[in-house]
Structure formats: C-alpha cells, structure tokens
Design an enzyme around this catalytic site. Structure first.
Site, PDB file in Angstrom:
ATOM      1  N   ASP A 199      -8.584 -29.705  26.282  1.00 46.18           N
ATOM      2  CA  ASP A 199      -7.471 -30.256  27.111  1.00 46.18           C
ATOM      3  C   ASP A 199      -6.628 -28.747  27.601  1.00 46.18           C
ATOM      4  OD1 ASP A 199      -6.401 -29.545  24.650  1.00 46.18           O
ATOM      5  OD2 ASP A 199      -6.049 -31.429  24.264  1.00 46.18           O
ATOM      6  N   ASP A 225      -2.760 -27.011  27.482  1.00 49.20           N
ATOM      7  CA  ASP A 225      -1.545 -26.974  27.173  1.00 49.20           C
ATOM      8  C   ASP A 225      -0.601 -26.161  27.860  1.00 49.20           C
ATOM      9  OD1 ASP A 225      -2.267 -28.937  25.188  1.00 49.20           O
ATOM     10  OD2 ASP A 225      -2.401 -27.443  23.655  1.00 49.20           O
ATOM     11  N   ASP A 274      -1.405 -18.855  15.990  1.00 48.65           N
ATOM     12  CA  ASP A 274      -2.411 -18.524  14.746  1.00 48.65           C
ATOM     13  C   ASP A 274      -3.126 -17.326  15.009  1.00 48.65           C
ATOM     14  OD1 ASP A 274      -3.701 -20.198  16.472  1.00 48.65           O
ATOM     15  OD2 ASP A 274      -4.346 -21.632  14.614  1.00 48.65           O
TER      16      ASP A 274
END
Ligand code: ATP
Ligand code: MG
Length: 436
Positions: free
Chosen positions: A66, A68, A148
């Site tokens: 997907d 974002d 991260d």
C-alpha cells in the site's frame, strides 16, 4: 553519483533531493488514489508526500502492499478535505481516506523521542526506555528521524517527482544495506518491535543489517517481553506468513528473537536431537510460503501446530505417566501450554482452537485405523488437516511412513456418516465440535 551529506543522526536542515533523472521511481506505479490525496493536499497549501514501505518497495522493484501519505496537515484538516474519510487511532491519530476498497492512510508529521524533553506531558517512556506515547506533531525532518530504517524514510514528492532524503536512505538502498536511524540501541529500547522488523526487512529486501544495527539484537532480545502480546501477534503473523516465513523464522532463531516469542518451542528446539522438530517446523513454514494469501489462517494454524507439537507431546507424556488417557492428557497439556503462551504472543481463538484440535487429532491418528471406532473421526473438520500434518511428520521421521496412507484408505472405504435424521439421532445430544 551524488555527494551525500545526510546520514543518520546528522543535523541536516535540508534533505538531499534526488531528481527524477537519478531515481527509478515511476509515479505511474503509485496508486492513483494516493496521488490524488497528495495533490489535493498540496493544492490546499500543505506539504504532502508518499512515504514508507510503498516508496521503498517501488525503488526495490517489489510490488508494494500500500501507499502511505505524510503531511503537515492536521487530521481534522485532512478529514475536512476528503468526504470519505475517517480519523482513526488513539496512540496517534491517522486519517483513512476511502476509495472503494482501497484505503490511503494519511499521517501528520510527528516527532520521535530524540531531542524531546522527557518531562513533556505527552511523552512517556518506561524504565527500559520503551515509548508508551509518541504522539507529538513535528516537522517533515522530525518525521523522517522518528522512522525506523533509513530505507523506510524516503519521501516521494509527487509534484516535483523527486525523492527527499533526510537520513541517507537512498545511498543505503543503492548499497543494499539496512540501517536503523539514530543510535540503534536507543531505538530498539524505545520500541523493541523494531528488532522483529529488522529481521523481516532483511528477508524482504535481501539486504544485510549494517553492523551497528545488527550488533545489539541478541543482547536486547529479552526486551520483547515488555511488548503487549497482542502487538506481538500482529508482528508474528507478518513474519510467519506472506512468503518469507522460513527465512524470517531462521532469522529470528539466529538472533535470539524467537525465544521471547515462543519460549517453549525454543526450549524444545534447543534439545531437539537429530533436528526432527526443526525440520517439521521448517516444512510447515515452507508449505505456508507457497500458499496463497487467502490461505493465511490455514497456513498459520499449520505453522503453530508445528511450533507446539513437540512441547505439547512431551507434557502429554507426563500426564499419561500420571495415569491419564492420551487424548485427555494432550488436551490438558495444550490447555496449560496455551495459557502460558498467550502471555507472550496472544493468539486469537479463531487460530488457536483449530491448532489445539489438530494436535489432539494427531493422538487419535497415531493410534491407527484399528482404533478408529464408529468412524466419527473421519467426519471431524480437523480430519483432512490432521492427515496433512501427519504427512509432514512422516516426512521428517516423526510418524510411520505408511500411517497417513492407511488412514486415507480407511477413509475411502469407511461407511458414509450416519443419516442426520431418525429417532436415534434426534435423541442423541450433539457433542461440541470445538474439540475431538
Ligand atoms: P510493510 O508494509 O511492507 O510491512 P512498511 O515499511 O510499510 O512495511 P508499516 O508497518 O506499514 O511498514 O509502517 C509504515 C512506515 O511507518 C514504515 O515504513 C516506517 O517509516 C514507519 N514505522 C512503522 N513502524 C515503525 C516503528 N516501529 N518505528 C518507527 N517507524 C516505524
Ligand atoms: Mg506498509
């Protein structure tokens, strides 16, 4: 080649901007819904970029799950701009914008803990440094640094068709390395789930972990015990399913990360002479890796059955030694094992019930066709999966090679199930289907 100035932890005030001529990201591969959201936000004067796994995967030529969107617009602003949208999340609020079945997740730039005054009322951490809340809005730069891995912090500007890189992620991508942004130990302490993500992205990208990112893993692995079991279930499913289960399992075991998730399985594996149980688990994972996404629950049931079979049978034998019959002993063993397991990774009943049923079924199958009784065993929902699992066990030498075929022959010649109507049937109480 670009001269890179930004690197993790740098004080950069501007991102390195990679022009269209230098990156391979074709905007035509980004979902039109995500592009629509970005353009609409930009038209309204906001900053908005496609970011995260979608950008990473496109640059690596992996089909993205997907896309974002990150923006400086607040959730309320986003909600107002898109009629079919909803604000979700408590820890941090996101907006889901709906396009038919597709959902575009829009997150407002946030900052992480680095540089945040620890006494700030919206910032909470535990003694080990684990973040409980990190829902402070921030700048684009802060949003990049709270992510991260450097590969996960690339911002695609859909208007300019450039990539904005604050953390050296584009170079890491070119050099094929996974690097945590900032000080690795501090980042793992903030959120130990990042250790699991390190293993997962290693398998997904095929890139090794950069030395400083890899070094703290075995030492910090016990911190996973501080993560809520429900969150660990989500991460564990992502690790075990979707094509890379076997590689992820091996990665977890190698880094000492499997033990805090499945302590009884890990203990059992450590004492697994001849590697029979490891081989069984690896086979179950391989079957899962080859199965389609629609079969995810079934694959997971199989994999978990592989995890629990060894320890459960051992506890069963203790109970048998105390005089219990084998089936009752297996049920009892599973009850205790699962209760303890749930404290680490909480597995929902829709998965756990069939796992238990499958394993109890093994005990009946092991007793052989002569003990099959009236034949109700054949009509149990766990029969077919039970036989498949028996096959795996036979493949690794944990069951007689001909037992599965004996059962298949028996099933083929056994009389059909008793008629569902008739006085005898009506008077009989139905046994619950959940267990055998
Ligand atoms: P995939 O969807 O393939 O699992 P992803 O990178 O998109 O990978 P998500 O969990 O969807 O992973 O998260 C989206 C983005 O949010 C990540 O790319 C990363 O930038 C950021 N992110 C997710 N989890 C964390 C975390 N635990 N710590 C810091 N940043 C995170
Ligand atoms: Mg994602």
């Amino acid at each position: 080649m670009h001269e890179r100035k930004n690197h993790p932890g740098s004080e950069a005030t501007e991102p390195v901007v990679i022009p269209r001529t230098e990156h391979r990201l074709d905007p035509g591969q980004i979902s039109t819904s995500a592009l629509h959201v970005v353009r609409r936000l930009v038209d309204q004067g906001f900053l908005a970029y496609v970011v995260g796994g979608g950008v990473r995967d496109l640059l690596l030529c992996i089909p993205p799950k997907d896309f974002d969107v990150a923006t400086n617009a607040r959730p309320e602003d986003v909600r107002r701009l898109f009629r079919h949208s909803r604000i979700i999340g408590r820890r941090f609020r996101l907006v889901h914008v709906f396009f038919g079945h597709e959902i575009v997740e829009v997150a407002t730039f946030r900052r992480g803990s680095t540089g945040v005054v620890r006494s700030h009322p919206q910032f909470e951490a535990t003694a080990s440094g684990r973040l409980l809340r990190d829902n402070l809005y921030g700048s684009e730069r802060e949003d990049a640094f709270r992510r991260d891995f450097t590969l996960n912090a690339l911002y695609f500007d859909a208007v300019q068709e450039t990539i904005r890189d604050w953390v050296g992620g584009f170079d890491d991508l070119r050099n094929g390395v996974l690097r945590l942004i900032g000080d690795p130990e501090a980042r793992y302490r903030e959120d130990p789930v990042r250790m699991l993500r390190a293993v997962r992205f290693q398998a997904k990208t095929g890139f090794p972990l950069e030395a400083a990112t890899a070094a703290p893993l075995p030492r910090l692995a016990p911190l996973l015990a501080t993560v809520p079991p429900a969150r660990l279930f989500e991460e564990t499913s992502k690790l075990m399913l979707f094509g890379q289960g076997l590689r992820n399992f091996n990665g977890l075991v190698d880094q000492g990360l499997f033990k805090p998730l499945f302590p009884w399985t890990a203990e059992w594996l450590a004492a697994d002479e001849g590697g029979v149980h490891r081989a069984l688990i690896e086979r179950a994972l391989r079957v899962g890796d080859e199965a389609s996404r629609e079969m995810a629950d079934r694959s997971f049931i199989f994999i978990l059955a592989g995890f629990f079979w060894g320890p459960a049978r051992q506890y069963m034998r203790w109970h048998v030694g105390e005089g219990m019959d084998r089936v009752a002993a297996m049920r009892r063993a599973l009850q205790v094992l699962m209760r303890e397991q749930q404290k680490h990774v909480s597995i929902p009943r829709r998965i756990l019930d069939p796992v238990e049923s499958l394993l109890v079924h093994q005990i009946r199958l092991d007793q052989g066709t002569a003990q099959a009784g009236s034949g109700h065993l054949l009509h149990h929902p766990a029969f077919a999966t039970g036989l498949d699992f028996l096959r795996l066990r036979a493949d690794v030498g944990d069951a007689p090679a001909d037992l599965e075929s004996a059962w298949r022959d028996y099933a083929a010649t056994a009389p059909a199930e008793e008629p569902a109507s008739g006085p005898a049937r009506i008077r009989r109480r139905r046994r619950p289907r959940r267990t055998l």
